[in-house]
Design a protein around this motif. Structure first.
Motif, PDB file in Angstrom:
ATOM      1  N   ILE A  53       0.811  -1.081  -0.036  1.00 16.49           N
ATOM      2  CA  ILE A  53       0.006  -0.135  -0.029  1.00 16.49           C
ATOM      3  C   ILE A  53       0.924   1.220  -0.033  1.00 16.49           C
ATOM      4  O   ILE A  53       0.407   2.173  -0.524  1.00 16.49           O
ATOM      5  N   GLU A  54       2.114   1.216   0.553  1.00 17.89           N
ATOM      6  CA  GLU A  54       2.683   2.379   0.823  1.00 17.89           C
ATOM      7  C   GLU A  54       3.493   2.899  -0.450  1.00 17.89           C
ATOM      8  O   GLU A  54       3.928   3.768  -0.839  1.00 17.89           O
ATOM      9  N   LYS A  93       2.530   3.035  -3.473  1.00 21.31           N
ATOM     10  CA  LYS A  93       1.597   3.501  -4.494  1.00 21.31           C
ATOM     11  C   LYS A  93       2.259   4.544  -5.591  1.00 21.31           C
ATOM     12  O   LYS A  93       3.256   5.191  -5.058  1.00 21.31           O
ATOM     13  N   GLU A 124       2.155   7.354  -8.231  1.00 20.13           N
ATOM     14  CA  GLU A 124       1.140   8.442  -8.563  1.00 20.13           C
ATOM     15  C   GLU A 124       1.815   8.865  -9.990  1.00 20.13           C
ATOM     16  O   GLU A 124       2.912   8.931 -10.338  1.00 20.13           O
ATOM     17  N   ARG A 175      -2.623   7.123 -13.204  1.00 16.67           N
ATOM     18  CA  ARG A 175      -2.896   6.322 -12.389  1.00 16.67           C
ATOM     19  C   ARG A 175      -3.585   7.149 -11.305  1.00 16.67           C
ATOM     20  O   ARG A 175      -3.517   8.300 -10.928  1.00 16.67           O
TER      21      ARG A 175
END
Length: 88
Positions: free
Chosen positions: A25-26, A28, A30, A88
């Motif tokens: 999750i960390e 990600k 962009e 994204r």
């Protein structure tokens, strides 16, 4: 009654997945700040180019290339679509 070995394997998998998930999750990714404005500008420029080509009875935006103006317009739209796949 003893527990089955399958339940133990599932419990271990869930525990490992719970430990790994916060790291994923960390991480990600962009999209860059410039991507969306350039993508939208490319779409609009291509659309405007094609509309001008039709409204001017195939003589503008570049008079010397004739029907190749359509290819230029669709080229801008294609660039917009290629940028849209990276958003994204």
């Amino acid at each position: 009654m003893p527990k089955s070995k399958v339940r133990e394997k599932v419990a271990r998998k869930r525990k490992v997945a719970a430990e790994i998930t916060p790291e994923i999750i960390e991480a990600k990714v962009e999209s860059p700040k410039w991507l969306v404005p350039v993508m939208l500008a490319s779409f609009l420029l291509g659309l405007i180019w094609i509309v001008i080509f039709y409204l001017s009875s195939t003589s503008y935006p570049i008079p010397g290339i004739g029907a190749w103006n359509m290819l230029v317009g669709f080229g801008f739209v294609g660039v917009g679509f290629s940028l849209a796949t990276r958003w994204r």
